[in-house]
Design an enzyme around this catalytic site. Structure first.
Site, short mmCIF file in Angstrom:
data_model
loop_
_atom_site.label_atom_id
_atom_site.label_comp_id
_atom_site.label_asym_id
_atom_site.label_seq_id
_atom_site.Cartn_x
_atom_site.Cartn_y
_atom_site.Cartn_z
N ASP A 113 0.84 -1.21 0.00
CA ASP A 113 0.00 0.00 0.00
C ASP A 113 0.87 1.25 0.00
OD1 ASP A 113 -2.07 1.89 0.55
OD2 ASP A 113 -3.19 0.31 1.56
N HIS A 115 -0.59 4.51 -0.02
CA HIS A 115 -1.35 5.68 0.42
C HIS A 115 -0.79 6.20 1.75
CE1 HIS A 115 -4.16 3.55 -2.24
NE2 HIS A 115 -4.66 4.73 -2.52
N SER A 166 -4.57 -4.76 0.90
CA SER A 166 -3.44 -4.70 1.84
C SER A 166 -3.88 -4.96 3.29
CB SER A 166 -2.68 -3.37 1.71
OG SER A 166 -3.54 -2.29 1.88
#
Ligand code: B12
Length: 224
Positions: A113, A115, A166
């Site tokens: 991930d 983000h 994730s």
């Protein structure tokens, strides 16, 4: 001021970083996220309000467009950039001059991930409340969390995930931490995370936003 807040939301949604930014072309020469954030701060608008009333709604707006196929990855990225530029200005307000830390929180976005906007906000709010932050960044595997715990064995772990794919990494990492550092408190967050998921993988808590997390940690600190 309400108008300034709205303009700032629009800048985040459109990805207008600052006055000099050439993108988006139809906003050329007008103030961007940096100038508007600066003006709001000059007008003593609390940084928390700028974050919750302008920046997050702007990011949500572009996120919704993305969900409806009206915006694409480049738009998300440029919006994220403008949000980060604005957050740089807010940062000093979140970070108090306190030298004695309440404790250490190791933060990371889990493996798979990338983000990090939400994680960075959590970090800023915790830091502002007097916690030392060890930020492992994004795409963090179990081994890196374990390495950080070797360095800071007393620390609390905060994991972030924004992708349903994730979530699995969270479970893996939590399992590995439990095996090696069974007394460590592990907290999780991010849009797809729920209290049910937290119960299922046996982590210590889930919080939908940083303020409830900070309050919880303060109580924890008082009773231990
Ligand atoms: C910006 C964004 C991106 C940017 C990220 C930039 C960056 N530097 O972070 C970029 C363009 C890189 C991106 C890429 C992708 N993205 Co994206 N992205 C988003 C978007 C629009 C916003 C996320 C965000 O920043 N929100 C704002 C922050 C403030 O909120 P937050 O992260 O939830 O954090 C808050 C809370 O959750 C909480 N919190 C967060 N972490 C933690 C941790 C702890 C411990 C605690 C207590 C609390 C907490 O506190 C925060 C502050 O309040 C979302 C859509 C959406 N509406 O959420 C999609 C979204 C997450 N992305 C999505 C997808 C599919 C992708 C891609 C796979 C797209 C692709 N096809 O390539 C890639 C994946 C890349 C990867 N491997 O990670 C999907 C995920 C779908 C799913 N169910 O899994 C979403 C939901 C969009 C959608 N509906 O399709 N993305």
């Amino acid at each position: 001021l309400v108008d300034l807040l709205k303009q700032l939301t629009h800048c985040i949604e459109r990805g207008k970083i600052d006055r000099n930014a050439p993108y988006p072309p139809d906003m050329k020469g007008s103030d961007g996220a940096v100038e508007l954030t600066g003006r709001l701060l000059e007008n003593k608008v609390p940084p928390e309000a700028i974050l919750s009333r302008s920046l997050i709604p702007g990011m949500n707006a572009v996120g919704e467009k993305f969900e409806h196929g009206e915006a694409f990855i480049p738009e998300l990225l440029i919006s994220a950039k403008s949000m980060q530029a604005a957050m740089e200005l807010l940062k000093p307000y979140f970070i108090s001059g306190e030298l004695k830390y309440k404790g250490t929180v190791v933060l990371g976005t889990v493996a798979g991930d990338l983000h990090d906007i939400g994680k960075n906000i959590v970090g800023m709010v915790l830091e502002g409340d007097g916690w030392k932050i060890v930020d492992l960044g994004v795409n963090v595997p179990d081994t890196e969390f374990l390495k950080a715990l070797e360095g800071y064995p007393e620390s609390i772990i905060g994991m972030s995930a924004l992708l349903t794919t994730s979530l699995k990494s969270m479970e893996t990492i939590a399992g590995r931490i439990r095996e090696n550092f069974p007394n460590t408190d592990i907290y999780i967050g991010g849009a797809p995370v729920t209290q049910d998921y937290c119960d299922m993988i046996g982590t210590n808590g889930y919080f939908p936003e940083p303020h409830s997390f900070v309050k919880h940690l303060a109580i924890l600190k008082d009773i231990r």
